[in-house]
Design a protein around this motif. Structure first.
Motif, PDB file in Angstrom:
ATOM      1  N   ALA A 242      45.669  42.982  42.892  1.00 42.30           N
ATOM      2  CA  ALA A 242      45.231  43.912  41.848  1.00 42.30           C
ATOM      3  C   ALA A 242      44.463  43.195  40.755  1.00 42.30           C
ATOM      4  O   ALA A 242      43.430  43.690  40.255  1.00 42.30           O
ATOM      5  N   GLY A 243      44.947  41.978  40.381  1.00 40.13           N
ATOM      6  CA  GLY A 243      44.208  41.207  39.378  1.00 40.13           C
ATOM      7  C   GLY A 243      42.827  40.826  39.854  1.00 40.13           C
ATOM      8  O   GLY A 243      41.857  40.832  39.075  1.00 40.13           O
ATOM      9  N   LEU A 244      42.723  40.468  41.142  1.00 38.05           N
ATOM     10  CA  LEU A 244      41.396  40.136  41.678  1.00 38.05           C
ATOM     11  C   LEU A 244      40.478  41.343  41.673  1.00 38.05           C
ATOM     12  O   LEU A 244      39.273  41.223  41.400  1.00 38.05           O
ATOM     13  N   GLU A 245      41.035  42.522  41.988  1.00 32.50           N
ATOM     14  CA  GLU A 245      40.215  43.728  41.925  1.00 32.50           C
ATOM     15  C   GLU A 245      39.735  43.994  40.509  1.00 32.50           C
ATOM     16  O   GLU A 245      38.563  44.350  40.275  1.00 32.50           O
ATOM     17  N   GLN A 246      40.615  43.818  39.537  1.00 30.11           N
ATOM     18  CA  GLN A 246      40.206  43.989  38.150  1.00 30.11           C
ATOM     19  C   GLN A 246      39.158  42.968  37.751  1.00 30.11           C
ATOM     20  O   GLN A 246      38.172  43.294  37.062  1.00 30.11           O
ATOM     21  N   ALA A 247      39.363  41.721  38.189  1.00 29.32           N
ATOM     22  CA  ALA A 247      38.360  40.702  37.867  1.00 29.32           C
ATOM     23  C   ALA A 247      37.017  41.029  38.515  1.00 29.32           C
ATOM     24  O   ALA A 247      35.943  40.837  37.915  1.00 29.32           O
ATOM     25  N   ARG A 248      37.069  41.511  39.778  1.00 27.35           N
ATOM     26  CA  ARG A 248      35.812  41.897  40.435  1.00 27.35           C
ATOM     27  C   ARG A 248      35.121  43.034  39.684  1.00 27.35           C
ATOM     28  O   ARG A 248      33.885  43.036  39.518  1.00 27.35           O
ATOM     29  N   ALA A 249      35.916  44.034  39.192  1.00 27.32           N
ATOM     30  CA  ALA A 249      35.311  45.121  38.416  1.00 27.32           C
ATOM     31  C   ALA A 249      34.697  44.596  37.123  1.00 27.32           C
ATOM     32  O   ALA A 249      33.584  45.002  36.732  1.00 27.32           O
ATOM     33  N   ARG A 250      35.416  43.673  36.448  1.00 30.52           N
ATOM     34  CA  ARG A 250      34.852  43.109  35.220  1.00 30.52           C
ATOM     35  C   ARG A 250      33.586  42.336  35.502  1.00 30.52           C
ATOM     36  O   ARG A 250      32.614  42.382  34.728  1.00 30.52           O
ATOM     37  N   ILE A 251      33.567  41.593  36.616  1.00 28.50           N
ATOM     38  CA  ILE A 251      32.358  40.818  36.952  1.00 28.50           C
ATOM     39  C   ILE A 251      31.190  41.755  37.213  1.00 28.50           C
ATOM     40  O   ILE A 251      30.050  41.493  36.790  1.00 28.50           O
ATOM     41  N   ALA A 252      31.493  42.874  37.915  1.00 32.64           N
ATOM     42  CA  ALA A 252      30.405  43.833  38.159  1.00 32.64           C
ATOM     43  C   ALA A 252      29.877  44.415  36.850  1.00 32.64           C
ATOM     44  O   ALA A 252      28.664  44.569  36.648  1.00 32.64           O
ATOM     45  N   ILE A 253      30.790  44.744  35.923  1.00 32.67           N
ATOM     46  CA  ILE A 253      30.366  45.277  34.625  1.00 32.67           C
ATOM     47  C   ILE A 253      29.551  44.255  33.857  1.00 32.67           C
ATOM     48  O   ILE A 253      28.495  44.556  33.276  1.00 32.67           O
ATOM     49  N   GLU A 254      30.022  42.998  33.871  1.00 35.78           N
ATOM     50  CA  GLU A 254      29.293  41.946  33.161  1.00 35.78           C
ATOM     51  C   GLU A 254      27.928  41.707  33.788  1.00 35.78           C
ATOM     52  O   GLU A 254      26.936  41.445  33.080  1.00 35.78           O
ATOM     53  N   LEU A 255      27.856  41.737  35.119  1.00 31.24           N
ATOM     54  CA  LEU A 255      26.558  41.546  35.771  1.00 31.24           C
ATOM     55  C   LEU A 255      25.598  42.663  35.391  1.00 31.24           C
ATOM     56  O   LEU A 255      24.400  42.421  35.123  1.00 31.24           O
ATOM     57  N   ALA A 256      26.108  43.916  35.355  1.00 28.58           N
ATOM     58  CA  ALA A 256      25.240  45.022  34.925  1.00 28.58           C
ATOM     59  C   ALA A 256      24.803  44.854  33.483  1.00 28.58           C
ATOM     60  O   ALA A 256      23.632  45.094  33.121  1.00 28.58           O
ATOM     61  N   ARG A 257      25.740  44.405  32.633  1.00 31.50           N
ATOM     62  CA  ARG A 257      25.392  44.190  31.237  1.00 31.50           C
ATOM     63  C   ARG A 257      24.362  43.085  31.084  1.00 31.50           C
ATOM     64  O   ARG A 257      23.415  43.188  30.288  1.00 31.50           O
TER      65      ARG A 257
END
Length: 382
Positions: A242-257
């Motif tokens: 679950a933490g990895l999924e959250q980290a992956r979501a944050r990375i996707a958000i940061e990449l979009a930003r």
């Protein structure tokens, strides 16, 4: 034995000696007293012949017969006293040390005085509490010794054969010994087998069962611990997933930003010129500072301070480049807002000023991403 002739001055010997009932041979013999006349320089026993020594050795080893020696003289002035003293000591012994038989041993080299035999030896034999065997010579049976002693023998070998016949059986036959050993071995094996079965049923099997139960309990406890550990590992893996999924979501958000920041951080022609001038100025200043340091300091100090200057220069370059990028973004936003005031979307991104460079929070790999793009589209609108 050859009796010595009586001397003219010798004590007269009584011809008639009262005869008493002689003692019968003993039923068994365990201890023997031996009266012998030791020759000068000879051994302390009268067994001169090899055959006689073998007979004595067999009696001592097989029949466990004990010999006790009394050296006396059968001729001479002190012979009678020595014989009487020897018989007195034999009669005084009692208990386990008391002899069962007395042997009077002579030999071919022994010359006995006839007066000593009649006056001392014969009375002592009659008074002895145990039977007496004599072997003083071949003609002893014709003398008074034949009437007083229990048995008279012509030689030591014949006397020892008679003693052997009185002792318990000597060496048993080999076959009889083998059968006795086999019988004893079978008995011991049977007893050992019975004891082993009893020990197995009474002690070993219960102990093995208890040990097996303890091992099974330990195995069950270990299985429960392993199951609990596996459940904990599964839960931890689920949390990590679950933490990895959250980290992956944050990375996707940061990449979009970051992609949005790159789109909004494109420089115009003036910004590109300012960035080029900043790079050239920082590079020239750094080279000049390094040259001055190498000129005025030692090599080690120059290397240290050059590194410090490089770090400080990098920080200054990043700060100034961020200022140029932010000012260029503000200018572009103002120009686009003045050109199309009603076309701005409702979900417009936040101003660039809110995303200034923060060294403590931004990773090191993001520094290169904040550098402005050198590509310019002069024909296109910013």
């Amino acid at each position: 034995m050859t009796p010595a002739a009586s001397s003219p001055g010798a004590v007269p010997v009584a011809v008639e000696v009262p005869l008493l009932n002689r003692l019968a041979p003993p039923a068994t013999v365990r201890c023997i007293a031996v009266l012998h006349d030791p020759a000068t320089g000879a051994a302390s026993h009268p067994w001169d012949a090899a055959r006689v020594r073998e007979q004595v050795a067999l009696l001592m080893t097989d029949a466990q017969v004990k010999f006790e020696y009394f050296p006396v003289r059968f001729a001479g002035s002190d012979a009678a006293a020595a014989i009487a003293d020897a018989f007195t000591r034999i009669a005084a012994q009692t208990g386990a040390t008391a002899p069962d038989l007395v042997l009077v041993v002579g030999g071919p080299a022994v010359v006995a005085d006839i007066s000593v035999i009649h006056q001392a030896l014969a009375p002592c034999i009659l008074a002895a509490p145990v039977p007496v065997f004599t072997a003083l010579g071949a003609d002893d049976a014709e003398t008074i010794l034949g009437d007083t002693a229990c048995s008279v023998f012509p030689g030591v070998h014949a006397m020892l054969e008679a003693v052997t016949a009185l002792t318990p059986a000597g060496r048993a036959p080999v076959e009889q010994l083998r059968q006795r050993i086999q019988s004893l071995a079978r008995f011991l094996l049977a007893q050992q087998d019975a004891e082993s079965k009893i020990l197995l049923q009474a002690m070993l099997l219960p102990a093995l069962r208890r040990q097996l139960e303890r091992q099974m309990q330990q195995a069950r406890r270990s299985g429960a611990q392993i199951h609990a550990t596996a459940q904990r590992v599964k839960l931890r893996l689920a949390r990590d997933e679950a933490g990895l999924e959250q980290a992956r979501a944050r990375i996707a958000i940061e990449l979009a930003r970051l992609a949005q920041q790159q789109v909004s951080a494109r420089l115009d022609a003036a910004g590109v010129v300012r960035m080029r001038h900043l790079r050239i100025g920082m590079l020239c200043g750094l080279l000049c500072l390094i040259a001055v340091l190498w000129w005025s300091m030692a090599p080690a100090s120059a290397v240290f301070f050059s590194g410090c200057a490089l770090v400080v220069g990098s920080a200054l370059y990043v700060a100034l480049s961020n200022r140029i990028i932010d000012s260029n973004a503000v200018a572009s936003a103002s120009r686009s807002g003045a050109r199309e005031p009603s076309a701005l979307p409702a979900n417009r991104p936040k101003p660039v000023q809110e995303r200034l460079f923060q060294p403590a929070a931004m990773p090191a790999e993001n520094i290169a991403r904040r550098e402005p793009h050198t590509r310019t589209d002069r024909g296109a609108s910013p």
